[in-house]
Each structure stands twice: as C-alpha cells, then as structure tokens.
Scaffold this active site. Structure first.
Site, PDB file in Angstrom:
ATOM      1  N   LYS A  24     -11.658  -1.629   8.161  1.00  0.00           N
ATOM      2  CA  LYS A  24     -10.676  -2.454   8.850  1.00  0.00           C
ATOM      3  C   LYS A  24     -10.939  -2.451  10.355  1.00  0.00           C
ATOM      4  CE  LYS A  24      -8.493  -2.901   4.898  1.00  0.00           C
ATOM      5  NZ  LYS A  24      -7.306  -2.263   4.382  1.00  0.00           N
ATOM      6  N   ASP A  61      -1.054   6.724   5.912  1.00  0.00           N
ATOM      7  CA  ASP A  61      -2.149   5.785   5.695  1.00  0.00           C
ATOM      8  C   ASP A  61      -2.255   4.971   6.979  1.00  0.00           C
ATOM      9  OD1 ASP A  61      -3.801   3.695   5.000  1.00  0.00           O
ATOM     10  OD2 ASP A  61      -2.718   3.142   3.170  1.00  0.00           O
ATOM     11  N   TRP A  85       0.833  -1.215   0.000  1.00  0.00           N
ATOM     12  CA  TRP A  85       0.000   0.000   0.000  1.00  0.00           C
ATOM     13  C   TRP A  85       0.860   1.253   0.000  1.00  0.00           C
ATOM     14  CZ3 TRP A  85      -4.334  -1.280  -1.768  1.00  0.00           C
ATOM     15  CH2 TRP A  85      -4.975  -2.466  -1.382  1.00  0.00           C
TER      16      TRP A  85
HETATM   17  C1  LIG Z   1      -6.941  -2.008   2.927  1.00  0.00           C
HETATM   18  C2  LIG Z   1      -5.907  -1.004   2.797  1.00  0.00           C
HETATM   19  C3  LIG Z   1      -5.896  -0.090   1.735  1.00  0.00           C
HETATM   20  C4  LIG Z   1      -6.928  -0.118   0.640  1.00  0.00           C
HETATM   21  O1  LIG Z   1      -8.111   0.401   1.159  1.00  0.00           O
HETATM   22  P1  LIG Z   1      -9.445   0.664   0.332  1.00  0.00           P
HETATM   23  O2  LIG Z   1     -10.301   1.280   1.380  1.00  0.00           O
HETATM   24  O3  LIG Z   1      -9.930  -0.677  -0.154  1.00  0.00           O
HETATM   25  O4  LIG Z   1      -9.131   1.595  -0.787  1.00  0.00           O
HETATM   26  C5  LIG Z   1      -4.915   0.877   1.721  1.00  0.00           C
HETATM   27  N1  LIG Z   1      -3.981   0.941   2.677  1.00  0.00           N
HETATM   28  C6  LIG Z   1      -3.948   0.068   3.712  1.00  0.00           C
HETATM   29  C7  LIG Z   1      -2.880   0.189   4.754  1.00  0.00           C
HETATM   30  C8  LIG Z   1      -4.904  -0.928   3.802  1.00  0.00           C
HETATM   31  O5  LIG Z   1      -4.872  -1.786   4.833  1.00  0.00           O
END
Ligand SMILES: *Cc1c(COP(=O)(O)O)cnc(C)c1O
Length: 360
Positions: free
Chosen positions: A195, A171, A102
């Site tokens: 999540k 993120d 990511w």
């Molecule tokens: C799941 C995840 C993403 C992708 O997220 P979406 O909401 O599906 O766009 C991006 N970064 C991290 C760290 C993730 O765990």
C-alpha cells in the site's frame, strides 16, 4: 512513456525515482556481478540490505529498542490469524473495534482462536465513521485491543490513538509511513508493504519484545513470532527483493521527502485538494463522516451507480486509473498514498470538475 496516475488502493504507485534506481540496479547490484533477486539471502551483501532496511524504518518511525521489527510474508491476512495464535494466549480473550471490512476480518479470524469481543461498531451505518470507544466496555485484562487504523475500503481513519489498559494491536496496512506515528503507544503494528511501503509479498510487523514471550510452544514455526524473531526474519527465505524495494522507498522518504513530518504535510495537502472540491461539488459527495475522513483513501459517489462507473471509465482515458471503489461498496475511491504526486491529485480534481459540468 507517459506514466499514468494510479489511484489503486493497492498495489499502488511507487515513486519514479525508486523505480529508476531499481532499474539501474536490476542487472547488477553494486559491484557484485548479480541482481538482488539472485543473491543468497545469507550473503554478507544481502544482510546489509535487510539490516539497512530495518535501520531506516526504525529511524523514520523512531522505533525504540523495546520493539522488534519482523519482515514476514502472507500479507495482513496472515496477521489476522497470527496475532491471536501468538498473543490471545494469556486470557484467551481480546477486544475488537469494528470500523470496517478489514477490522471485521481480523475479528472473525480471531474468533477461531478464543473469545473475540466487539466493543464498538459502525457497521449499522455502513462503516461511514470511526465508532466511539466506550472505555467502560473495554476489558482491561484482555490480551489486546485491536483496531484498524485506516479503513481502506470506507475511507475513514482514527483521529488519535485510543487509550487502553490492554496492549493495542493495529492493522496499519494503508497508513504506515504516511505520517509520524508514536509506535511506543502500541503493543503490535502490522502492514502489508504494497500500500504505502513497497511491493506485494512483504508484511512488516513491529512488536513489543515482551509480547513475543507470549508465543506458545507448538505453533507452526512460520506462524510463531518467537521463532521468526529468533531467526531475525530469516527462518526461511525472506521476500528478498520486496525488502530491497522497501529499503529504496525508505531512502526516498528520508532523502527526497525529508522524513515523515514532511510526508504528512504533503499528504494533508493532497487530501485537502480533493475534500475541498468534494465539499463544494454539486455532483459528487464524500461518503465518510467529516470527523473520520481518511487522508489516504478518499471515497465518494454521485448517487447514481451508472454515473460513478462512467466517471471511472472516462477518467481512465485521461490516465487516471483504478478509481472504482471496492467491489463491496462501489462508488469511487481515490487512494492518495505517499507516491501519488500532488499533480496527480490536481489532475483528478480538474477532471472531476470538467465531468461535473457535463453531468448536472
Ligand atoms: C489491503 C488491506 C488488508 C489486506 O492485506 P493483504 O496484504 O492483501 O493481506 C488488510 N487490512 C487493510 C487495512 C488493508 O488495507
């Protein structure tokens, strides 16, 4: 109905009491004669839900008034682009730590909008640890420094918050609300709700208000932090039900768990149960370097792909679901987000131990 333990990296488990509350309020929220799903997002009743959600988030994380909270859509993926479109706009350059899949996606999306610089990477070692940041490599004038705090796919996380002259962008999709976090150390934080905070369809952005000023004119309205902030996250119809679900999760965190310190303690205990077992196991071994181990996503392998797969399918028969690692890396991954109870983790450990006896 016996509930399964869902170890998925997302969407993930929700606390049972949250689901029960949602069920009880499904047909009628309060005494309003309708479901939250049917309400006008401009109604007084709905405004109290979205404002309450923001208040609870601010209280739990201690977000101060210099920061705006935005409720957006499009997932973390949209933030990978929105961030450079809005903030990589002064010197059009930003630094990136490549600590996983990511983190790299955020970097490659940003490359479309300016000069994205990789300042540290653990890619040559399969992203098995958080790379050291050599401060002399950081551009103090960069528009921001981007990190992915918890690497969901590789099961690694930052131990501390990196120091940088440039505003820190993170993120935090797979760790926000898992423990206290000093939000004032960041310029911007973003996370998809599915999540650890609720259900898919909602993305939370916490951004220092002074940075919003950087949003250039002429961006598509939906992709402008300035427009979204100016409209109090109501520029268009917000993901109203997802925001309601998040407010139930926040209520649960506050009243049943007792806040983020208490949540952190529980999460540490859950991770400890699995890592302690893994460190002793003769069949399974953890893939993340010890100093980078994630509390949220615990990745391990047997060294034999077919045994990994057999383990996941046998676990499923015991109600231990979604243990297969990300399709890119294989192996096994147990995601222990907030709603995973300790009993789920001990059930997994006990089954691993039983499986181990049959396979060595
Ligand atoms: C799941 C995840 C993403 C992708 O997220 P979406 O909401 O599906 O766009 C991006 N970064 C991290 C760290 C993730 O765990």
């Amino acid at each position: 109905m016996p509930r399964v333990y869902n170890f998925s990296a997302g969407p993930s488990m929700l606390p049972l009491s949250v689901l029960e509350k949602a069920r009880d309020e499904l047909l009628e929220y309060g005494t309003f004669g309708q479901s939250v799903m049917e309400m006008s997002h401009r109604s007084k009743e709905y405004l109290s839900i979205i404002e309450g959600c923001e208040e609870k988030l601010r209280a739990l994380l201690g977000i101060n008034e210099d920061y705006a909270v935005l409720f957006l859509q499009g997932g973390a993926w949209t933030q990978f682009a929105m961030l450079p479109m809005n903030l990589m706009t002064v010197r059009k350059t930003a630094d990136f730590v490549l600590s996983g899949y990511w983190a790299k996606k955020a970097y490659t999306e940003a490359e479309k909008f300016g000069s994205a610089n990789a300042v540290a990477s653990s890619e040559p070692d399969s992203f098995s640890y958080i790379p050291e940041i050599d401060e002399s490599k950081l551009d103090p004038e960069a528009d921001y420094l981007h990190i992915c705090f918890n690497n969901t796919i590789y099961g690694t996380e930052f131990r501390g918050i990196p120091e940088s002259a440039a505003p820190l962008a993170a993120d935090v999709s797979s760790m926000l609300l898992s423990r206290p976090l000093d939000t004032a150390k960041f310029g911007i934080l973003y996370a998809g709700a599915q999540k650890n905070m609720g259900i898919a369809g909602l993305t939370v952005v916490i951004i220092r208000k002074s940075l919003i000023e950087r949003s250039p004119e002429g961006l598509p309205s939906m992709l402008s932090y300035k427009v979204q902030h100016g409209a109090a996250s109501m520029f268009n119809t917000p993901p109203a039900y997802a925001i309601y679900m998040m407010s139930l999760v926040l209520e649960w965190l506050e009243s049943e768990i007792g806040g983020l310190e208490a949540m952190h303690e529980i999460n540490r205990e859950k991770a400890r149960i699995l890592y302690d077992y893994l460190d002793e196991s003769r069949l399974f071994y953890p893939t993340a370097r010890k100093d980078s181990r994630s509390l949220m996503n615990i990745c391990f392998v047997t060294g034999d792909k077919s045994v990994d797969m057999l383990f996941c399918s046998e676990a499923k028969k015991r109600g231990l679901l979604n243990l297969a690692g990300h399709r890119l890396v294989g192996g096994v991954r147990a995601s222990l987000y907030n709603a995973m109870p300790i009993e789920g983790v001990t059930a997994l450990r006990d089954f691993m131990s039983e499986f181990e006896k049959g396979h060595i």
